[in-house]
Scaffold this motif. Structure first.
Motif, short mmCIF file in Angstrom:
data_model
loop_
_atom_site.label_atom_id
_atom_site.label_comp_id
_atom_site.label_asym_id
_atom_site.label_seq_id
_atom_site.Cartn_x
_atom_site.Cartn_y
_atom_site.Cartn_z
N CYS A 95 -3.25 15.43 -0.38
CA CYS A 95 -3.17 14.10 -1.01
C CYS A 95 -3.69 14.12 -2.44
N LEU A 96 -4.82 14.80 -2.67
CA LEU A 96 -5.37 14.87 -4.02
C LEU A 96 -4.40 15.57 -4.97
N ALA A 97 -3.77 16.67 -4.49
CA ALA A 97 -2.82 17.40 -5.34
C ALA A 97 -1.58 16.56 -5.61
N LEU A 98 -1.08 15.88 -4.56
CA LEU A 98 0.10 15.03 -4.75
C LEU A 98 -0.21 13.86 -5.69
N SER A 99 -1.41 13.29 -5.55
CA SER A 99 -1.80 12.21 -6.46
C SER A 99 -1.85 12.71 -7.89
N GLY A 100 -2.37 13.93 -8.06
CA GLY A 100 -2.46 14.51 -9.41
C GLY A 100 -1.09 14.73 -10.03
N PRO A 231 -3.42 6.56 6.38
CA PRO A 231 -3.17 6.43 4.93
C PRO A 231 -2.87 7.76 4.26
N LEU A 232 -3.49 8.85 4.75
CA LEU A 232 -3.21 10.16 4.15
C LEU A 232 -1.76 10.58 4.41
N ILE A 233 -1.27 10.36 5.63
CA ILE A 233 0.11 10.71 5.96
C ILE A 233 1.09 9.84 5.17
N ILE A 234 0.76 8.55 5.01
CA ILE A 234 1.63 7.66 4.23
C ILE A 234 1.75 8.16 2.79
N CYS A 235 0.62 8.58 2.21
CA CYS A 235 0.64 9.12 0.84
C CYS A 235 1.50 10.38 0.76
N ILE A 236 1.32 11.29 1.71
CA ILE A 236 2.06 12.56 1.68
C ILE A 236 3.56 12.33 1.83
N ILE A 237 3.94 11.54 2.84
CA ILE A 237 5.37 11.30 3.06
C ILE A 237 5.98 10.51 1.91
N TYR A 266 9.24 1.68 -9.34
CA TYR A 266 8.82 2.99 -8.87
C TYR A 266 7.47 3.42 -9.45
N SER A 267 7.15 2.94 -10.66
CA SER A 267 5.84 3.24 -11.23
C SER A 267 4.73 2.63 -10.39
N VAL A 268 4.94 1.37 -9.98
CA VAL A 268 3.94 0.69 -9.15
C VAL A 268 3.80 1.39 -7.80
N ILE A 269 4.94 1.78 -7.20
CA ILE A 269 4.89 2.48 -5.90
C ILE A 269 4.13 3.79 -6.02
N ILE A 270 4.41 4.54 -7.08
CA ILE A 270 3.73 5.83 -7.28
C ILE A 270 2.23 5.63 -7.44
N ILE A 271 1.83 4.63 -8.23
CA ILE A 271 0.41 4.37 -8.45
C ILE A 271 -0.27 3.96 -7.14
N LEU A 272 0.39 3.11 -6.36
CA LEU A 272 -0.21 2.66 -5.09
C LEU A 272 -0.36 3.81 -4.11
N LEU A 273 0.66 4.67 -4.01
CA LEU A 273 0.58 5.81 -3.09
C LEU A 273 -0.51 6.78 -3.52
N ALA A 274 -0.58 7.04 -4.84
CA ALA A 274 -1.62 7.95 -5.35
C ALA A 274 -3.01 7.36 -5.11
N THR A 275 -3.13 6.05 -5.28
CA THR A 275 -4.42 5.39 -5.04
C THR A 275 -4.81 5.45 -3.58
N LEU A 276 -3.84 5.23 -2.70
CA LEU A 276 -4.10 5.26 -1.27
C LEU A 276 -4.61 6.63 -0.83
N GLY A 277 -3.94 7.69 -1.28
CA GLY A 277 -4.35 9.04 -0.90
C GLY A 277 -5.71 9.42 -1.46
N THR A 278 -5.94 9.10 -2.73
CA THR A 278 -7.22 9.44 -3.36
C THR A 278 -8.37 8.67 -2.74
#
Length: 362
Positions: A95-100, A231-237, A266-278
Motif C-alpha cells: 500500500c505504501l509503495a502504491l500510494s507513492g 482498507p488495505l485490500i481496497i487500496c491495492i485493488i 480520477y485525481s480525487v479517486i487516486i488521492i482517496l485511495l492513496a490516503t486510505l492505504g497510507t
C-alpha cells in the motif's frame, strides 16, 4: 461543405483518440527490450514469495520448515505470531509503495510521497492522542489513527480547494496549492504530536508514544489483521485498476481530456485511495518512512514508466522491501530495532544511488 468540415474535425478527433489510445496501450512498444521487461516483471512476485517464505522461518528464533509439523511451539509461533505479522507487513509495504507511485504520477513529481498530503502526520497525531487518553490499546490506536488521517486528508482537500477556488489538477497552480496545503496540514498535526509528547507522562505514556512513532509491527496478531485488511485490500485493488488511467494522465492534462478522461474525478479517486492505504498502514505500524518513495524508483529502473508494469512492480517491490527491513529489524539484536530506523538505513542509500545515476544520465 459544412457537413464535410464537421466530418473532417470529427475524423481528426477520432484519429487523435485512437492514436492516444494506442499509445496508452502500447507505451513500451513491442521491441526486444519490451519482451525483456515483460520477462523481468515476473521476477517481482517471485522475489516477494521467496522473501515471505524466508521471513517466516528467520528471526531471533530460526525454524526448519518441517518444524511446523513436528513442534507445537514452533507451529504456534509460525502460524499465530509470524504469519499474521508478515501478512500485515506485506499489505502495508504494498500500500505504501502504491500510494507513492500514485502520488508521483498524479503530481508528476518523482520526489512526491504519501507524506505530501499530511496523512501520515494526521494518523500519527490520532495514534498518540489515543495512547495519551486511552492507554496503549491497539484497536483504539488503529481507529483513532485512521480517523485522524481521514481528517487530515479532508483538511488538505478543503484548504487546497479554498486556495485555488476549484481543486483541479489540470493546472500547475492547483497542484502547487494542494502540495502547500498538505505541508501546512502536516506541520499542524506534527505540532499536535509534539504538544502531546510534552504533556505525556514521561514514565509510561511518553515511552509508548516515542516507540510507536519509530514504527514497528510488534504484537500484530490475526485480530489486528482483520481490522485493517479491508482498507488495505481496497487500496491495492483500486490503484491496480487505474493503471490505464495513469498512462493516459501521463500524456498531459489536455491529451487526457481529449481522450474523454475526467481528470478531476480520477485525481480525487487516486488521492482517496492513496490516503486510505497510507492511513491504514500508519495506524497499524506507526510512521514507516521511505518505502513509499523508494519502491517506485526501484521498480521504474527495471520496468520503465509504463504504469501497466510499474504499478504491480512497485507493489511487489514495496512488499518485499518492507519484509526484508522488518526481518532484519527483529533478527539483528535481542530487542527489536525500530522499523523506521531500518527503512531509513536501507532506503536512503538506495534513493541517493538512484538520484546519482539519473543525474549522470543528464
Amino acid at each position: 461543405m459544412e457537413k464535410m468540415k464537421k466530418l473532417s474535425t470529427k475524423n481528426s478527433k477520432e484519429f487523435k483518440f485512437i492514436n492516444y489510445l494506442l499509445i496508452a496501450l502500447n507505451l513500451g512498444g513491442k521491441s526486444e527490450n519490451t519482451k525483456k521487461i515483460n520477462y523481468t516483471l515476473t521476477l517481482f512476485p517471485l522475489i516477494f514469495i521467496i522473501s515471505f517464505i524466508l521471513s517466516l522461518f528467520i528471526g531471533r528464533l530460526w525454524f526448519e520448515p518441517n518444524s511446523i509439523f513436528t513442534d507445537s511451539l514452533a507451529k504456534n509461533i509460525l502460524l499465530n505470531v509470524r504469519l499474521p505479522r508478515l501478512i500485515a507487513v506485506s499489505l502495508s509495504g504494498a500500500c505504501l509503495a502504491l500510494s507513492g507511485v500514485a502520488l508521483q504520477n498524479l503530481f508528476k513529481n518523482y520526489l512526491a510521497g504519501p507524506n505530501i498530503l499530511g496523512v501520515t502526520s494526521g494518523s500519527a497525531f490520532g495514534a498518540v492522542l489515543a495512547i495519551l487518553l486511552i492507554s496503549y490499546n491497539p484497536y483504539a490506536i488503529q481507529i483513532s489513527a485512521f480517523l485522524s488521517g481521514i481528517v487530515a486528508m479532508a483538511l488538505t482537500y478543503t484548504v487546497g480547494k479554498k486556495l485555488n477556488g476549484s481543486l483541479r489538477t489540470e493546472s500547475e497552480s492547483s497542484i502547487i496549492n494542494l502540495v502547500l496545503a498538505g505541508i501546512a496540514v502536516s506541520a499542524l498535526f506534527s505540532a499536535g504530536v509534539g504538544l502531546i509528547k510534552y504533556v505525556a507522562n514521561p514514565t509510561d505514556k511518553l515511552q509508548a508514544i516515542t516507540y510507536w512513532l519509530l514504527g514497528s509491527f510488534t504484537g500484530i496478531r490475526w485480530d489486528d489483521v482483520y481490522i485493517t485488511v479491508i482498507p488495505l485490500i481496497i487500496c491495492i485493488i483500486g490503484l491496480n485498476l487505474l493503471k490505464w488511467q495513469f498512462n493516459i494522465l501521463s500524456m498531459g492534462e489536455e491529451n487526457a481530456k481529449s481522450l474523454g478522461l475526467n481528470v478531476k474525478k480520477y485525481s480525487v479517486i487516486i488521492i482517496l485511495l492513496a490516503t486510505l492505504g497510507t492511513s491504514s498502514a500508519t495506524a497499524m505500524a506507526g510512521m514507516v518512512q521511505w518505502i513509499g518513495l523508494v519502491s517506485p524508483h526501484i521498480a521504474r529502473l527495471v520496468v520503465g514508466v509504463d504504469n501497466r508494469r510499474l504499478i504491480p512492480a512497485s507493489m511487489f517491490t514495496g512488499a518485499s522491501l518492507l519484509l526484508i527491513c522488518d526481518t532484519i529489524a527483529r533478527s539483528l539484536t535481542p530487542s527489536e530495532l525500530p522499523l523506521s530506523v531500518m527503512t531509513s538505513i536501507i532506503g536512503v542509500p538506495i534513493l541517493l544511488k538512484i538520484l546519482i545515476r539519473n543525474q549522470n544520465k543528464l
